[in-house]
Each structure stands twice: as structure tokens, then as C-alpha cells.
Design an enzyme around this catalytic site. Sequence first.
Site, PDB file in Angstrom:
ATOM      1  N   ASP A 178      48.589  66.773   1.804  1.00  0.00           N
ATOM      2  CA  ASP A 178      47.717  65.918   2.885  1.00  0.00           C
ATOM      3  C   ASP A 178      46.410  66.235   2.645  1.00  0.00           C
ATOM      4  O   ASP A 178      45.859  67.376   1.897  1.00  0.00           O
ATOM      5  CB  ASP A 178      48.158  66.369   4.291  1.00  0.00           C
ATOM      6  CG  ASP A 178      47.200  65.420   5.316  1.00  0.00           C
ATOM      7  OD1 ASP A 178      47.095  64.226   5.296  1.00  0.00           O
ATOM      8  OD2 ASP A 178      46.802  66.095   6.256  1.00  0.00           O
ATOM      9  N   LEU A 179      45.332  65.308   2.987  1.00  0.00           N
ATOM     10  CA  LEU A 179      43.872  65.532   2.713  1.00  0.00           C
ATOM     11  C   LEU A 179      43.159  66.066   3.910  1.00  0.00           C
ATOM     12  O   LEU A 179      42.654  67.151   3.873  1.00  0.00           O
ATOM     13  CB  LEU A 179      43.275  64.236   2.340  1.00  0.00           C
ATOM     14  CG  LEU A 179      41.715  64.181   2.165  1.00  0.00           C
ATOM     15  CD1 LEU A 179      41.352  64.971   0.832  1.00  0.00           C
ATOM     16  CD2 LEU A 179      41.299  62.902   2.287  1.00  0.00           C
ATOM     17  N   ASP A 180      43.215  65.260   5.086  1.00  0.00           N
ATOM     18  CA  ASP A 180      42.267  65.691   6.210  1.00  0.00           C
ATOM     19  C   ASP A 180      42.758  66.916   7.143  1.00  0.00           C
ATOM     20  O   ASP A 180      44.136  66.713   7.470  1.00  0.00           O
ATOM     21  CB  ASP A 180      42.182  64.316   7.131  1.00  0.00           C
ATOM     22  CG  ASP A 180      41.549  63.273   6.652  1.00  0.00           C
ATOM     23  OD1 ASP A 180      40.429  63.601   6.203  1.00  0.00           O
ATOM     24  OD2 ASP A 180      42.034  62.225   6.668  1.00  0.00           O
ATOM     25  N   THR A 229      37.781  67.223   7.732  1.00  0.00           N
ATOM     26  CA  THR A 229      37.449  66.036   8.144  1.00  0.00           C
ATOM     27  C   THR A 229      37.491  65.497   9.291  1.00  0.00           C
ATOM     28  O   THR A 229      36.967  64.632  10.008  1.00  0.00           O
ATOM     29  CB  THR A 229      37.819  64.839   7.192  1.00  0.00           C
ATOM     30  OG1 THR A 229      38.912  65.090   6.914  1.00  0.00           O
ATOM     31  CG2 THR A 229      36.905  64.869   5.941  1.00  0.00           C
ATOM     32  N   LYS A 236      45.226  63.220  14.741  1.00  0.00           N
ATOM     33  CA  LYS A 236      45.386  63.995  13.444  1.00  0.00           C
ATOM     34  C   LYS A 236      46.747  63.414  12.782  1.00  0.00           C
ATOM     35  O   LYS A 236      47.725  63.180  13.380  1.00  0.00           O
ATOM     36  CB  LYS A 236      45.498  65.514  13.651  1.00  0.00           C
ATOM     37  CG  LYS A 236      44.520  66.132  13.722  1.00  0.00           C
ATOM     38  CD  LYS A 236      44.506  67.847  13.620  1.00  0.00           C
ATOM     39  CE  LYS A 236      43.259  68.309  13.765  1.00  0.00           C
ATOM     40  NZ  LYS A 236      43.110  69.817  14.308  1.00  0.00           N
ATOM     41  N   SER A 274      48.093  61.020   1.750  1.00  0.00           N
ATOM     42  CA  SER A 274      47.290  60.813   2.952  1.00  0.00           C
ATOM     43  C   SER A 274      47.314  59.470   3.733  1.00  0.00           C
ATOM     44  O   SER A 274      47.504  58.576   3.150  1.00  0.00           O
ATOM     45  CB  SER A 274      45.712  61.156   2.596  1.00  0.00           C
ATOM     46  OG  SER A 274      44.873  60.883   3.550  1.00  0.00           O
ATOM     47  N   ALA A 275      47.031  59.543   5.138  1.00  0.00           N
ATOM     48  CA  ALA A 275      47.105  58.509   5.834  1.00  0.00           C
ATOM     49  C   ALA A 275      45.812  57.690   5.709  1.00  0.00           C
ATOM     50  O   ALA A 275      45.396  56.588   6.117  1.00  0.00           O
ATOM     51  CB  ALA A 275      47.206  58.702   7.234  1.00  0.00           C
ATOM     52  N   LYS A 289      52.464  57.792   8.863  1.00  0.00           N
ATOM     53  CA  LYS A 289      53.396  58.806   9.308  1.00  0.00           C
ATOM     54  C   LYS A 289      53.498  58.766  10.818  1.00  0.00           C
ATOM     55  O   LYS A 289      52.837  58.310  11.460  1.00  0.00           O
ATOM     56  CB  LYS A 289      52.521  60.173   9.051  1.00  0.00           C
ATOM     57  CG  LYS A 289      52.279  60.259   7.614  1.00  0.00           C
ATOM     58  CD  LYS A 289      50.903  61.437   7.468  1.00  0.00           C
ATOM     59  CE  LYS A 289      50.580  61.592   5.949  1.00  0.00           C
ATOM     60  NZ  LYS A 289      49.639  62.520   5.698  1.00  0.00           N
ATOM     61  N   GLU A 328      50.897  70.210   5.307  1.00  0.00           N
ATOM     62  CA  GLU A 328      50.413  68.933   6.384  1.00  0.00           C
ATOM     63  C   GLU A 328      49.990  70.011   7.352  1.00  0.00           C
ATOM     64  O   GLU A 328      50.249  71.001   7.774  1.00  0.00           O
ATOM     65  CB  GLU A 328      51.699  68.213   6.869  1.00  0.00           C
ATOM     66  CG  GLU A 328      51.834  66.932   6.307  1.00  0.00           C
ATOM     67  CD  GLU A 328      50.713  66.174   6.832  1.00  0.00           C
ATOM     68  OE1 GLU A 328      49.971  66.344   7.725  1.00  0.00           O
ATOM     69  OE2 GLU A 328      50.587  64.842   6.380  1.00  0.00           O
ATOM     70  N   ASP A 329      48.963  69.564   7.996  1.00  0.00           N
ATOM     71  CA  ASP A 329      48.282  70.043   9.247  1.00  0.00           C
ATOM     72  C   ASP A 329      48.633  69.013  10.581  1.00  0.00           C
ATOM     73  O   ASP A 329      48.189  69.578  11.629  1.00  0.00           O
ATOM     74  CB  ASP A 329      46.817  70.052   9.246  1.00  0.00           C
ATOM     75  CG  ASP A 329      46.204  68.713   9.257  1.00  0.00           C
ATOM     76  OD1 ASP A 329      46.660  67.801   8.604  1.00  0.00           O
ATOM     77  OD2 ASP A 329      45.337  68.603   9.988  1.00  0.00           O
TER      78      ASP A 329
HETATM   79  C1  BG6 Z   1      44.272  61.065   8.503  1.00  0.00           C
HETATM   80  C2  BG6 Z   1      43.519  61.667   9.667  1.00  0.00           C
HETATM   81  O1  BG6 Z   1      44.399  61.928   7.362  1.00  0.00           O
HETATM   82  O2  BG6 Z   1      43.760  59.834   8.304  1.00  0.00           O
HETATM   83  C3  BG6 Z   1      43.596  60.730  10.906  1.00  0.00           C
HETATM   84  O3  BG6 Z   1      44.170  62.903  10.062  1.00  0.00           O
HETATM   85  C4  BG6 Z   1      42.720  59.379  10.515  1.00  0.00           C
HETATM   86  O4  BG6 Z   1      42.577  61.378  11.916  1.00  0.00           O
HETATM   87  C5  BG6 Z   1      43.727  58.705   9.387  1.00  0.00           C
HETATM   88  O5  BG6 Z   1      42.896  58.552  11.473  1.00  0.00           O
HETATM   89  C6  BG6 Z   1      43.142  57.356   8.806  1.00  0.00           C
HETATM   90  O6  BG6 Z   1      41.788  57.795   8.220  1.00  0.00           O
HETATM   91  P1  BG6 Z   1      40.776  56.435   7.699  1.00  0.00           P
HETATM   92  O7  BG6 Z   1      40.167  57.477   6.839  1.00  0.00           O
HETATM   93  O8  BG6 Z   1      41.603  55.599   6.870  1.00  0.00           O
HETATM   94  O9  BG6 Z   1      40.204  56.301   8.972  1.00  0.00           O
HETATM   95 MG    MG Z   2      45.973  65.948   7.885  1.00  0.00          MG
END
Ligand code: BG6
Ligand code: MG
Length: 217
Positions: free
Chosen positions: A8-10, A16, A44, A113-114, A144, A168-169
Site C-alpha cells: 500500500d502507499l499512504d 501522507t 485511511k 493503493s486506493a 478496499k 497495509e496500514d
Molecule cells: C488511500 C488513503 O491510500 O487513498 C486515503 O489512505 C485516501 O486516505 C485514498 O482517501 C484516496 O486517495 P486520493 O489521493 O486518490 O485522494
Molecule cells: Mg494506507
Amino acid sequence: MTKGLIFDLDGVIVDTAKYHYLAWKKLANTLGFEFTKEQNELFKGVSRKRCLEILLEIGNREATQKEFDTWMLEKNVDYLEYIENMDASEILPDVPKVLQYLKDNNIPIALGSASKNAQPILEKVGLLHYFDAIVDGNHVTKAKPDPEVFLLAAKQLKVEASDCVVFEDAVAGVEAANAANMISIGIGDENVLSEAQFNFKDFTEISLNFIQKLIEK
Ligand code: BG6
Ligand code: MG
């Protein structure tokens, strides 16, 4: 047997969440209500659209479709401003060490990542070259905890889902990894991520020996 490792990224690679928080808080304040750091925990791993729905529930606000779209856009414009100057100093501790170890051992690596901002963030922090596949919010139809993002990542890595390991966090992310029949590794609070198969506070707690065992299994 080939393994695939999916990150996962964030909150796993970069912190972030604080920038997402600032951008959502700004929108909430503009709409006339507060948004706390505790409430931000609910965001998250959750898609941008779903985050705005939750934010509006928190503020007890209704929105027309046009307002909804405008607010999503505004939030993202602010978020992009916050992340504009991100650099390698914002990579979470020991992440590059693990990525380098996987590369050295020819283990395929994917991002799952989402976020729709995932690729530019990886570029800014200088980690893009480690990834053999990038699956993010631009490529999936279901957010997710649906496993779609990780199943797509496995497919792109050409690795069986059951041979993948996910870092994953977020609760929704751990659920998605479990639903994909992958090994789930929770990064963060083990009480929150209790459904993960393994738990670590962060990557400084993960030894290369543990990674080696994971890829040998
Ligand atoms: C996830 C974050 O990785 O991405 C969420 O944990 C965030 O908080 C989601 O809403 C969507 O991100 P973005 O950058 O497309 O708005
Ligand atoms: Mg995350």
C-alpha cells in the site's frame, strides 16, 4: 515458487495521512464544521469519494451531485499543493531497505493503493523504479475492502494471489488482502489491525530474515 510483494502507499511507504487530513479539514472548515485527527483515522485506505461521503455525514451536510463533485475536486487541489514538495525525506523508515532487498532477490514488487495520486508521489520520493506494477485508484472499480486492487496487482506481476504478501496500514486494506487470499501484514497499531496475519509497528521492526522467510515459504 514465485512470490509477489504488494505495498500500500499512504501510511506504508509515505506518511501522507497528515496531508489528506489537512486538505479534508480545510474543506470541513469551509463548510462550517470541525474535522478532528481522530475522525481522520476513518479515512485511511478509503477512496476519495467514500471519504467525502463520511465527511458530509460527520458535518451532517447534504450535497447536490454538483457540489459533491466540486468539493472532491477542491480537496484534491489542496492535497496536491501539500504534496507538491514531497521528497525522499518523507519515505517511512527502512522502506527502501526492504525494497532494495526484494530487488536484489528478483522478487516482483507491486503497488496496491486506493489513491489516484500514487504514481506522482512515488516519482517525487524517488521510489518508482522499484515497482514492476502499479495498481491504484485509477485502475479499480471497487474500493478496499474489496480485493480487486490486490488481485489486479497479482495478475500484473503474473503471480498467484495465494503467493502474494500485502503490507497495509488500514483495516479496509487488511480485509482486502485477506479477501484476496494473500498473506496480510499490518503496519501500525496491532490492536486496530488485528485481522492481519502478522503485525509490525513499522518497517524498522521487520528484519530481512523475516522477509527472506516470507519469500521462501
Ligand atoms: C488511500 C488513503 O491510500 O487513498 C486515503 O489512505 C485516501 O486516505 C485514498 O482517501 C484516496 O486517495 P486520493 O489521493 O486518490 O485522494
Ligand atoms: Mg494506507
